[in-house]
Design an enzyme around this catalytic site. Structure first.
Site, short mmCIF file in Angstrom:
data_model
loop_
_atom_site.label_atom_id
_atom_site.label_comp_id
_atom_site.label_asym_id
_atom_site.label_seq_id
_atom_site.Cartn_x
_atom_site.Cartn_y
_atom_site.Cartn_z
CD1 TRP A 1 -3.01 1.36 0.63
CD2 TRP A 1 -1.96 2.35 2.14
NE1 TRP A 1 -3.60 3.03 0.71
CE2 TRP A 1 -2.38 3.36 2.05
CE3 TRP A 1 -0.25 2.54 2.65
CZ2 TRP A 1 -2.73 3.94 2.69
CZ3 TRP A 1 -0.51 4.06 3.45
CH2 TRP A 1 -1.69 4.68 3.08
CG HIS A 2 2.96 2.45 3.15
ND1 HIS A 2 2.98 1.21 3.88
CD2 HIS A 2 3.69 3.60 4.09
CE1 HIS A 2 2.47 2.73 4.57
NE2 HIS A 2 2.89 3.00 5.46
N GLY A 3 3.95 2.06 -1.89
CA GLY A 3 4.24 1.96 -2.70
C GLY A 3 4.86 0.60 -3.19
#
Lengths: 362, 527
Positions: B360-362
């Site tokens: 989700w962060h990247g």
């Protein structure tokens, strides 16, 4: 404390907070804005105009080729012409136009002289130069219009209106000068002329680069039209000139376009480069930076020549008989010669102008 | 429109005034209009994707709601009449199946947009690497805050499916919930159930709330502009050249990044919550002084709380009770050992949750590895819990002392800094190599002999950032002890406004904004 009185106190405190914050922003803005009292003096020029007590018959607008190359004091001494140079570093044509709008609100010059060198720029160029021209203008519609026309991509209007938003980052580089000149400025010019008494002969003229396109941009023509209309509406004669600086190169293609425009619009265009020899300019003695700008000796020669034209061809009156004006110009002349003496003294002592430059020894 | 731009401040000023001038029943509509303006500034294409998410979520939740209502009303009207118990059960099952289909389709659509736009290139890169293929990367627009608003909308769809909230019939209200502009940049990822009452309610101007909101916004700008954006140059320089900056530089870079990220993210959240508070809208806190945490699990209960609880509620819990995992767990208890089988479902759920958190962060492996390492340390702490408990019982006096508390806090802080190196360098191999040099290159002398002044910051910059961090730390200590600082100050108006006057002047003077500073987006906006 009751809830009601606490709220009352909060409202009073909020009002005081707001007033104090505005005052702090104003005060800090005064302290942090560049003063241009030493080194780069050009930024202090715009606002000096507002200290002028008497009106002028001739107004010059344009870039360094006007404020370095013409000496109003010489024109006064030669023909009693009252003139002022509203020049600034890399002054763009729309800035010249809005400065002129401001001029016509304050006085009624008979002649406006515009140096066409800046017509090579058709779009905003540099924030630093914008600031030097625009920061000194008092808040007015002219200033707002000038800012709108001049802003580069990364600039914003609000930081022109609240200078602290622009200059706050100078907090770590403040000097005594910033505090000393927070509420006052010394004059750096004489009637808009930025004097330089040093000499750096021209040794070799740089080769003019070949350009992709020599067409002068639409925005420039648009503002030249507006400038002519403004002068017409105010009963002033607009003269287009090209100052006799040898560099940056003034291309024949540009010259032709200006000549054609002038002919078409009934304007006079004087390319002073063509008459450099008649003026007597010698780039071995009359320039302080190898041909870019004239020094005082070149400026005086050019001013004598141009004053003849103004008086002869355009009938600019001799005001030397007017006592008030004469007194004003006497002060200017005194300041002029004092400044020249001071510069000569420094040249003798250091071999270069220490106080009027960034200190670079030539 | 950057939160730190003059345009945003002007936008807020106009919105605040209009919000309290118009009839209250139109306030939420004004907010929706403001969202559209805010979002459109980032590009109309993004607006189209968000509109698609809104339509899908609205349609799905209402279809599910209608199905549930129909089911309930039919079964109620038929109570004790024609249908047998088994038939009633079958009817109910059929309705549930219908809702499940809608639910899955909605999730596929909402998450599909996010997956396609955010992860396609990641997929292409990995396919190319694995199969020596040459698939060209796509150049698709990544809508502003897509991860945040998608998660927010997905939580709404799930909550409706789980019958935790009623579906909202008005699509414009769903649109407002999805697009509420203060939350778009970096959260908090809010739940429909938490937000709906406050978001759609009529609000009258409350002097205290508006003051608190403005004070919070100012505090947010202080953190963002004075601390985070000032440290940015040094962090960028250190992380941008891992070959030159090794050893002590890596350590200093990680610590500076910890300060920058905290100031940046919490500063942004302060602005978000402050803006909402001025509008009378209550948004849940997203941070509770995470750097005071004494272990990694506590840290994640205090840092980006809304993201943590989202993954816990919608991934971890459902997964840990998923029939297939329980079955696997049961089988492991029989075949391997009771202890292992008992832990299996929690372990699998933890690993999957953190894998997805990283993703989700990247869309990059460094984030995935970062997520998995978090899972590793959380599970490691869990494994060592009995040892830790024995130690605590044996040395009760020691562990209850201030020194041990500081030790635990520092240990957790340094561990999180180490993991975050993966975020700094954005490359797994480079990150581990850089981290390794901390223990092999002892170049502390070089670092403190002027080298830090070559990183784009002057000594004055370091001083300002240090003072800012000290202030931030002091405020956190006061909050930890006394709760809201603003509440404390509110009782002393003169002191209150004096403090905020100093803060405002500090932001205006020392803030990294305007020409000469590149306007920087909030770090968490990238995620």
């Amino acid at each position: 404390m009751s809830k009601k009185s606490n709220k009352k106190l909060h409202i009073i405190c909020l009002a005081v907070f707001t007033v104090l914050l505005c005052a702090a922003v104003w005060l800090l803005g005064r302290i942090t804005e560049p003063k241009y009292m030493s080194g780069v003096l050009e930024g202090a020029m715009t606002q000096e105009y507002y200290n002028e007590e008497n009106s002028h018959d001739v107004i010059f607008v344009g870039d360094c080729e006007v404020y370095e190359n013409f000496s109003p004091v010489t024109m006064w001494e030669e023909h009693g012409i009252t003139s002022y140079i509203r020049g600034s570093a890399q002054q763009l044509i729309w800035q010249s136009y809005y400065l002129l709008e401001e001029v016509f609100e304050r006085e009624s010059p008979k002649v406006v002289v515009y140096n066409v060198q800046s017509m090579k720029y058709d779009a905003p160029q540099s924030e630093a130069y914008n600031r030097m021209t625009l920061d000194g203008m008092p808040l007015s519609k002219h200033k707002l219009d000038a800012i709108k026309a001049s802003m580069t991509e990364n600039e914003d209007m609000i930081s022109y209106l609240i200078p602290f938003l622009r200059y706050h980052s100078r907090w770590s580089e403040l000097t005594d000068e910033d505090f000393e000149y927070a509420f006052r400025r010394d004059s750096v010019t004489i009637a808009g002329y930025l004097m330089r008494a040093d000499v750096e002969p021209m040794t070799k003229l740089p080769t003019a680069p070949v350009l992709d396109d020599y067409t002068i941009g639409d925005t420039c023509w648009e503002y030249l039209d507006k400038m002519q209309k403004l002068c017409d509406a105010n009963g002033a004669t607009l003269i287009l000139i090209k100052s006799p600086s040898l560099w940056p190169h003034w291309y024949d293609q540009w010259d032709e376009q200006i000549s054609d425009y002038a002919a078409e619009h009934g304007l006079d265009y004087i390319n002073l480069l063509d008459v450099s020899d008649d003026i007597g300019i010698d780039m071995q003695t009359d320039t302080y930076d190898a041909g870019l700008h004239l020094n005082i000796y070149g400026a005086e020669k050019l001013s004598r020549y141009f004053a003849d034209i103004l008086a002869g061809r355009y009938g600019v009156p001799d005001r030397s008989e007017d006592e008030t004006i004469a007194a004003d110009w006497e002060n200017k002349c005194n300041a002029y010669y004092e400044l020249l003496a001071a510069q000569n003294a420094e040249l003798e002592e250091y071999g270069y102008l220490k106080s009027w430059t960034l200190g670079d020894e030539k | 429109m950057l939160f730190t731009s003059y345009g945003f401040i002007a936008f807020l000023a106009v919105l605040f005034v209009l919000y309290y001038l118009i009839p209250k029943r139109f306030q939420w509509l004004l907010l929706l209009a403001a969202d559209i303006v805010f979002y459109a500034c980032a590009g109309w294409k993004g607006l189209c994707f968000m509109a698609a998410t809104v339509v899908v979520s609205w349609a799905a939740t209402n279809l599910m709601g209608a199905s549930l209502a129909k089911q309930k009303s039919f079964l109620k009207s038929d109570e004790g009449k024609t249908l047998e118990r088994a038939e009633r059960k079958a009817y109910k099952k059929q309705c549930e199946k219908h809702r499940k289909v809608i639910f899955v389709l909605a999730l596929v659509a909402d998450l599909g947009i996010l997956a396609a736009l955010k992860y396609t290139n990641f997929l292409i890169t990995n396919v190319n690497a694995l199969f020596s293929a040459d698939i060209a990367a796509v150049d698709w627009v990544l809508p502003l805050g897509i991860s945040f608003y998608t998660f927010q909308t997905v939580s709404y769809v799930i909550d409706v499916y789980w019958e935790k909230v009623e579906p909202e019939k008005n699509i414009l209200r769903v649109a407002l919930f999805t697009s509420f502009f203060p939350l778009l940049i970096q959260g908090p990822i809010s739940r429909f159930g938490d937000l709906k009452d406050t978001l759609f309610a009529e609000h009258k101007a409350d002097f205290k709330q508006i003051s608190f909101g403005l004070q919070r916004i100012l505090w947010g700008y202080f953190k963002k502009l004075v601390i985070a954006d000032r440290l940015l140059a040094a962090v960028t320089a250190l992380c941008g050249d891992p070959l030159t900056y090794t050893g002590a530089y890596v350590f200093i870079g990680a610590v500076l990044y910890a300060a920058e990220l905290y100031a940046d993210f919490t500063g942004g959240i302060d602005i978000t919550i402050g803006v909402a508070q001025v509008l009378g809208i209550k948004v849940k806190e997203n941070f509770i002084r995470p750097y005071f945490s004494r272990n990694i699990a506590e840290y994640w209960r205090r840092w980006h709380i809304s993201m943590g609880t989202w993954f816990k509620d919608y991934i971890f819990y459902p997964l840990s009770v998923a029939p297939w995992l329980l079955k696997l767990s049961k089988s492991a208890r029989k075949k391997i050992s009771d202890g292992f089988g008992r832990k299996l479902s929690v372990y699998v759920s933890t690993i999957v949750t953190w894998f997805l958190t990283g993703l989700w962060h990247g869309a990059a492996w460094n984030f995935v590895v970062w997520g998995l390492l978090n899972a590793f340390f959380i599970l490691l702490a869990e494994e060592f819990k009995p040892v830790s408990q024995r130690f605590r019982a044996k040395h009760e006096r020691l562990v209850s002392g201030f020194g041990y508390r500081v030790f635990e806090t520092l240990r957790t802080f340094l561990l999180m800094c180490s993991l975050r190196v993966l975020d700094c360098y954005r490359d797994v191999a480079v990150s581990f190599r850089a981290l390794g040099t901390v223990f092999t290159d002892f170049n502390w002398g070089e670092v403190f002999s002027g080298a830090l002044l070559q990183l784009g910051l002057t000594s004055a910059d370091y001083l300002i950032a240090a003072v800012g961090v000290v202030i931030m730390f002091a405020v956190s200590c006061i909050q930890e002890k006394h709760g809201s600082v603003r509440e404390v100050l509110w009782e002393k108006p003169v002191l209150c406004y004096a403090v905020f006057f100093v803060l405002a002047v500090a932001v205006l003077t020392f803030g990294a904004y305007g020409v000469g500073y590149d306007a920087t987006q909030f770090i968490y906006n990238q995620f």
